[in-house]
Design a protein around this motif. Sequence first.
Motif, PDB file in Angstrom:
ATOM      1  N   LEU A 150       0.865  -1.185   0.000  1.00 24.20           N
ATOM      2  CA  LEU A 150       0.000   0.000   0.000  1.00 24.20           C
ATOM      3  C   LEU A 150       0.899   1.232   0.000  1.00 24.20           C
ATOM      4  N   ASP A 151       0.318   2.393  -0.267  1.00 23.17           N
ATOM      5  CA  ASP A 151       1.038   3.639   0.007  1.00 23.17           C
ATOM      6  C   ASP A 151       0.256   4.375   1.091  1.00 23.17           C
ATOM      7  N   ILE A 153      -1.640   6.906   1.247  1.00 28.68           N
ATOM      8  CA  ILE A 153      -3.027   7.292   0.973  1.00 28.68           C
ATOM      9  C   ILE A 153      -3.940   6.066   0.939  1.00 28.68           C
ATOM     10  N   SER A 154      -3.461   4.967   0.386  1.00 28.51           N
ATOM     11  CA  SER A 154      -4.266   3.740   0.409  1.00 28.51           C
ATOM     12  C   SER A 154      -4.429   3.239   1.843  1.00 28.51           C
ATOM     13  N   GLN A 157      -7.110   5.226   3.507  1.00 26.24           N
ATOM     14  CA  GLN A 157      -8.431   4.743   3.091  1.00 26.24           C
ATOM     15  C   GLN A 157      -8.774   3.424   3.781  1.00 26.24           C
ATOM     16  N   THR A 158      -7.765   2.557   3.878  1.00 26.73           N
ATOM     17  CA  THR A 158      -7.976   1.263   4.518  1.00 26.73           C
ATOM     18  C   THR A 158      -8.427   1.438   5.967  1.00 26.73           C
ATOM     19  N   LEU A 169     -10.825  -4.788   3.691  1.00 30.92           N
ATOM     20  CA  LEU A 169     -10.813  -4.392   2.279  1.00 30.92           C
ATOM     21  C   LEU A 169     -11.555  -5.410   1.425  1.00 30.92           C
ATOM     22  N   LYS A 202      -5.226  15.814  -0.834  1.00 27.35           N
ATOM     23  CA  LYS A 202      -5.491  14.421  -1.184  1.00 27.35           C
ATOM     24  C   LYS A 202      -5.506  13.543   0.070  1.00 27.35           C
ATOM     25  N   ARG A 205      -8.660  14.141   1.926  1.00 24.25           N
ATOM     26  CA  ARG A 205      -9.782  13.465   1.262  1.00 24.25           C
ATOM     27  C   ARG A 205      -9.754  11.958   1.498  1.00 24.25           C
ATOM     28  N   ALA A 206      -8.540  11.419   1.608  1.00 23.76           N
ATOM     29  CA  ALA A 206      -8.428   9.975   1.836  1.00 23.76           C
ATOM     30  C   ALA A 206      -8.760   9.603   3.276  1.00 23.76           C
TER      31      ALA A 206
END
Lengths: 357, 146
Positions: A150-151, A153-154, A157-158, A169, A202, A205-206
């Motif tokens: 993942l990075d 931002i992911s 979100q996770t 997920l 960003k 938003r994530a």
Amino acid sequence: MSDDLDFVEEFGVNPGDPLVQRPGHVSHGRFERVLRAGHFAVTTEIAPPDSVDPDEVLARAKLFDGYVDAINATDGSGANCHMSSLGVCAILTRAGYSPIIQFSCRDRNRIAMQGDLLGAAALGVCSVLCLTGDDVGAGDHPEAKPVFDLDSISLLQTTKILRDESRFLSGRPLDAAPRLFVGASINPFVPPLENRVDQLAKKIRAGAEFIQSQYCFDIDQLKRFMARACDMGLHEQAYILVGVGVLGSAKTAKWLRSNVPGVHIPDAIINRLEGARNQKAEGRRIAVELMQQIKETPGVAGAHLMAYRHEEWVGEIVKQSGVLGDRKPWAPEPLDSTIGVVTPLEEVVDSITGTDS
Amino acid sequence: MYAIRRWSSRHARGLERLYKATRPGILSGLRLVTRLFGKRLDRPITATERLLKGALFDCQMCGDCVLSKTGMTCPMNCPKGIRNGPCGGVRANGMCEVKPDMRCVWVDAWNGAAKMEDGDAIKDIEFAVDHSRVGQSSWLRLARDE
Ligand code: SF4
């Protein structure tokens, strides 16, 4: 962005007991309470020991007692091996501290990370900082496999999916969702400078609810960045804490600048250190001034003081800066008046504070 | 190749035009091929995609192409595989933290996107790569709406 100031410092019979989650809050942690109450927050960083001794963790944390609102536990920072951030946070949580667990994508894939997010929440951790992580080549195990499944931002979100949708997920539901206050890092001081605000937007938003920045040694750059962030209303969507570093000497500053990725130190700071008779004292003065200037910068919600190898200076710097006003952050009470607090041994405190000062 | 990849992100605007102009044709062609041959031509098609995008962008065949959103710069060349970059380690001269001789992929990406008509797409959040798709053709996936 503020609610009642009362009860910020309240806690249960046992200092490790979870606090009551306030309406409108996403976690039951004290760090979120301090920020939502509208206080200027101060956080710092603990260097996890190369040891299995919990007293060492507590001794390191004790240095910050009464001066910080939360303590970041780094996750193999610089790609070097140390006690895990999860271990450090579990020990700190038991003593009543508010740790922020740092989660780096460098060493674990999405299966391990989701599992550890649940584990951390189950152990009482309330705040998580989602990071992409350093390159493995920078550390003491350059032969390790970089994961980066993942990075950052992911990962943000996770974490939000686990918490708000109460599922993995994969879609598989959770029986109980983790209550975590979610954070991310930013670095407004390196290229592409024009796009760093977009990157902040960003991350918000994530799912980022608080932000801790990389070292800020360049107040003008910070002001430009924050002005743009405020124009976009980002300071109202996340609490932005700005990073402050403590430089021990001009030599260290130069070394940091050329060897640690993402560290921007203007020449003016280095010249100032070089010109000082006592470089250590000057380094502390610079940190104090930075804290004050950061507090004056519109849109900033707090400071994140990183004093690697100079942890014993944190209290003094916070005190001199006056950024807390007359507020005294929560600290564990002495052993006799509180049940369950482990007071670290004096020798361990001495052995840590005695080094490199 | 590095030099060609850099050229591509500098010419993101032109490549975007080319992409927009040819995309419908390529996709309907691939749909026709699918109708006629099923999946029998998947391997040569995938190989062609690999060759073409490899030459222009150092494409890594992640199976989920985002080139048109990332300034015609393949994010899979980032040593950390970041899909929402850059990281905080970019050097003051714009070079990569991990590979000092390589320009940060995401610095090029944001520069490329600034030249493009739909450059704002770089602000969209991309979830991490689905590793079960690595090596597969993004074109075929788009054409078949998978
Ligand atoms: S500097 Fe750029 S290319 Fe290098 S790891 Fe960071 S984001 Fe990726």
